[in-house]
Design a protein around this motif. Sequence first.
Motif, mmCIF file in Angstrom:
data_model
loop_
_atom_site.group_PDB
_atom_site.id
_atom_site.type_symbol
_atom_site.label_atom_id
_atom_site.label_comp_id
_atom_site.label_asym_id
_atom_site.label_seq_id
_atom_site.Cartn_x
_atom_site.Cartn_y
_atom_site.Cartn_z
ATOM 1 N N MET A 179 6.482 -5.820 8.876
ATOM 2 C CA MET A 179 7.255 -5.017 7.920
ATOM 3 C C MET A 179 6.495 -3.718 7.610
ATOM 4 O O MET A 179 5.397 -3.786 7.058
ATOM 5 C CB MET A 179 7.453 -5.826 6.641
ATOM 6 C CG MET A 179 8.745 -5.462 5.979
ATOM 7 S SD MET A 179 9.088 -6.243 4.387
ATOM 8 C CE MET A 179 7.868 -7.418 4.073
ATOM 9 N N THR A 180 7.058 -2.567 8.005
ATOM 10 C CA THR A 180 6.340 -1.306 7.817
ATOM 11 C C THR A 180 6.116 -1.007 6.337
ATOM 12 O O THR A 180 7.074 -0.886 5.572
ATOM 13 C CB THR A 180 7.152 -0.139 8.436
ATOM 14 O OG1 THR A 180 7.606 -0.542 9.698
ATOM 15 C CG2 THR A 180 6.332 1.133 8.537
ATOM 16 N N HIS A 181 4.865 -0.904 5.942
ATOM 17 C CA HIS A 181 4.506 -0.524 4.570
ATOM 18 C C HIS A 181 5.243 -1.346 3.504
ATOM 19 O O HIS A 181 5.552 -0.846 2.437
ATOM 20 C CB HIS A 181 4.739 0.979 4.344
ATOM 21 C CG HIS A 181 3.937 1.831 5.287
ATOM 22 N ND1 HIS A 181 2.574 1.795 5.321
ATOM 23 C CD2 HIS A 181 4.317 2.727 6.222
ATOM 24 C CE1 HIS A 181 2.132 2.624 6.253
ATOM 25 N NE2 HIS A 181 3.166 3.205 6.817
ATOM 26 N N HIS A 182 5.554 -2.597 3.828
ATOM 27 C CA HIS A 182 6.222 -3.515 2.882
ATOM 28 C C HIS A 182 7.567 -2.974 2.400
ATOM 29 O O HIS A 182 7.927 -3.139 1.236
ATOM 30 C CB HIS A 182 5.309 -3.841 1.698
ATOM 31 C CG HIS A 182 4.002 -4.433 2.134
ATOM 32 N ND1 HIS A 182 3.889 -5.733 2.538
ATOM 33 C CD2 HIS A 182 2.782 -3.878 2.262
ATOM 34 C CE1 HIS A 182 2.642 -5.968 2.899
ATOM 35 N NE2 HIS A 182 1.946 -4.853 2.749
ATOM 36 N N LEU A 183 8.307 -2.342 3.280
ATOM 37 C CA LEU A 183 9.649 -1.868 2.913
ATOM 38 C C LEU A 183 10.667 -2.952 3.254
ATOM 39 O O LEU A 183 10.489 -3.687 4.238
ATOM 40 C CB LEU A 183 10.002 -0.594 3.696
ATOM 41 C CG LEU A 183 9.078 0.598 3.501
ATOM 42 C CD1 LEU A 183 9.481 1.728 4.451
ATOM 43 C CD2 LEU A 183 9.116 1.084 2.060
ATOM 44 N N THR A 184 11.728 -3.048 2.466
ATOM 45 C CA THR A 184 12.792 -4.000 2.784
ATOM 46 C C THR A 184 13.513 -3.540 4.056
ATOM 47 O O THR A 184 13.859 -4.327 4.909
ATOM 48 C CB THR A 184 13.800 -4.057 1.610
ATOM 49 O OG1 THR A 184 13.050 -4.405 0.452
ATOM 50 C CG2 THR A 184 14.889 -5.075 1.838
ATOM 51 N N ASP A 185 13.708 -2.220 4.158
ATOM 52 C CA ASP A 185 14.377 -1.669 5.335
ATOM 53 C C ASP A 185 13.413 -0.690 6.007
ATOM 54 O O ASP A 185 13.335 0.485 5.634
ATOM 55 C CB ASP A 185 15.657 -0.944 4.880
ATOM 56 C CG ASP A 185 16.388 -0.297 6.047
ATOM 57 O OD1 ASP A 185 15.857 -0.325 7.184
ATOM 58 O OD2 ASP A 185 17.475 0.257 5.824
ATOM 59 N N SER A 186 12.687 -1.202 6.991
ATOM 60 C CA SER A 186 11.631 -0.365 7.573
ATOM 61 C C SER A 186 12.197 0.798 8.402
ATOM 62 O O SER A 186 11.470 1.734 8.736
ATOM 63 C CB SER A 186 10.657 -1.207 8.402
ATOM 64 O OG SER A 186 11.385 -1.949 9.322
ATOM 65 N N SER A 187 13.507 0.765 8.697
ATOM 66 C CA SER A 187 14.066 1.891 9.462
ATOM 67 C C SER A 187 14.147 3.170 8.620
ATOM 68 O O SER A 187 14.428 4.251 9.138
ATOM 69 C CB SER A 187 15.443 1.538 10.026
ATOM 70 O OG SER A 187 16.349 1.375 8.966
#
Length: 485
Positions: A1-9
Motif C-alpha cells: 500500500m503506497t504511503h498507507h493510502l486507501t487508494d494508492s492510485s
Amino acid sequence: MTHHLTDSSLFRAQGLIGGRWCDGAAGRTIDVRNPATASSLGSVPDMDGTDAREAIAAAAAAYPAWKRRTHADRAALLERWHALMIENLEDLARILTLEQGKPLDEARGEIRYGASFVKWFAEEARRIGGTTIPSPTPDRRIVVLKEPVGVCGIITPWNFPNAMITRKVAPALAAGCTVVIKPSDFTPYSALALGVLAERAGIPAGVINILTGRPEAIGEELLANETVRKISFTGSTRVGSLLMRGAADGIKRLSLELGGNAPFIVFDDADLDQAVEGVLLSKFRNGGQTCVCANRILVQAGVYEAFRDRLVARVNAMRVGSGLEPGVAIGPMINEAAIAKIERHVADALAKGATVASSAMAAPGPQFVAPVVLTGATTDMLLASEETFGPVAPLFRFETEEEAIALANATPFGLAAYFYTQNLARSWRVGEALEAGMVGLNTGLISTEVAPFGGVKQSGLGREGAQVGIEEYLEMKTFHIGGLG
Ligand SMILES: NC(=O)c1ccc[n+]([C@@H]2O[C@H](COP(=O)([O-])OP(=O)(O)OC[C@H]3O[C@@H](n4cnc5c(N)ncnc54)[C@H](O)[C@@H]3O)[C@@H](O)[C@H]2O)c1
Ligand SMILES: O=C[C@H](O)CS(=O)(=O)O
C-alpha cells in the motif's frame, strides 16, 4: 500500500498532458522529500520547455470544445470533481501532509477549503451573465458578452498545495478556460492527485494539464508562448515581479497573489482572550508558513504584559513534530532555506535587543523549528520588514492608535491585516486606515471561498474566490448591433 493510502492510485508520479500520464521529454526526474523526515517520497518528471509546449498545445486543442459546453454542463463536471475530493479527503490529506508537512488535521482542513472553491465556482458557472447597454441611437443595440480568456498558465506554491490550485483552476474551468498547471517542485503529488480525480470526474482530456519539475524552463515557455493568454500565479513577490516582466512582451493577463507582512494589532480595549485565540490562528497556521500569517504583533502598552503572558502560556503548550503524529500543532518547515531564514530573523532580533519570552523548547530534529514569542521587537529588525514564514511571534509595543496605524502600514506589502478592539468608532477608523486587501477585525481567520482574497501594494493584483473570482478568467466583448432601423 503506497504511503498507507486507501487508494494508492491517487499517488501519481507522472505529469499529465492531453489526458496522457507521461514522463518528461528529457527523461530527467527530481526527487520529492518528506519534510518531516528528509527522506524521499519518490520522484516526478523534471519537465522542461518541450513538455510545456506540448501541454499548451493540448490545452489549446481542448479549448474550443470546452468553451462551447453549456455552463450547466461545466458546472456538473466541477460538482463531480468536488464530490470526489470529499470522498477521497483522507488520502488527499495524507498526501498533502507527507509532502508539505502540516499537521494532518490542518491538511484535512485544506482539502475541505480547496474543495469549497470547486463547489463555489461550479455554482458561479451558471451565473456568468452579460449586460445590455442603452444605445445612443435608436437603430443600434449594445450588449456586453462574457467570454473565457483562453489557455491559462497556473503557477502555485508549496504552502497550500491543494487549495492554491483549486482557487485558480475552478474559476478558470467554470469560465470555459483550459489550464496548464505548474505546481511547486516541493509538492507535486497533491496536484497530480487532483488531476487523477479530475479525470475520474469526466473532465475531458487536455482541459487540465500538469507539468512537474523545476520552474525556470516551464515558466519561460508559459510566458513566451502566444497561446497562453493569462498567467495566474501565487507565490513570492520576487517571482511575481519576474513573471510580470516576462508577461509584458505578450501582454498577457495576470493575477498575482504574492507575499505579505501582516500586522496584528491588539488595542488596550481588546478582549484579550479573543485576541490570543486570533493570533494563535493567524500566526501559527501551517507553522507560520501562510501568506496571511501575522508577521508583526503590535500590542498597546496598557495590555502588553497581560497579552504576552497569555500568549506565552499557549505557545509553551504547543507540540512540534511530524504532521502525522496526533496532537502536533507545528509540523516541519518546508526546507533548509526556510529554516535558515527563520533562524536569521531570530538571531538578528536577539542581537538588536529582543528577548525570548516563551520557554526554550527543543525541536525534535533539524527539519523543525520550535515556536517562539519574542518581546521588545523594533522596526530595525529583519522580521519587521521581511516575511518570516515560520512560528516566530514578535511583539512590538505601541502607545497610540496613530502610531499603530503608521507601524502597520510601514511595509511595501498589503495582503492581510488584523486588529482587536471593542470600540466601534475605532473599528471603522482603523479598518479604513489599514493598507491591506483583507482586514480582520476581532478575528484571526479571513480565508473562505465566499469572500474576495488578494492584496494591494506589492502583495499582488486581482482577487480570488467570491463572486469576483471568476471575472479574472473572463474577457468582455462589446457587441454593437447596428442597422436595426
Ligand atoms: N497571496 C497569496 O494568496 C499567497 C498564497 C500562498 C503563498 N504566497 C506566498 O508564496 C510564497 C511562498 O511560496 P513559494 O516559496 O513556493 O514561492 P515561490 O515564488 O518561490 O514559488 C511559487 C511558484 O513559482 C514557481 N517559480 C519559481 N521560480 C519561477 C520562475 N522563474 N518561473 C516560473 N515559475 C517559477 C515555483 O516553482 C512555485 O511553483 C510566500 O511569499 C507566500 O507569502 C502567497
Ligand atoms: O498562504 C496563503 C494562502 O492563501 C492560504 S489561505 O487561503 O489563507 O488558507
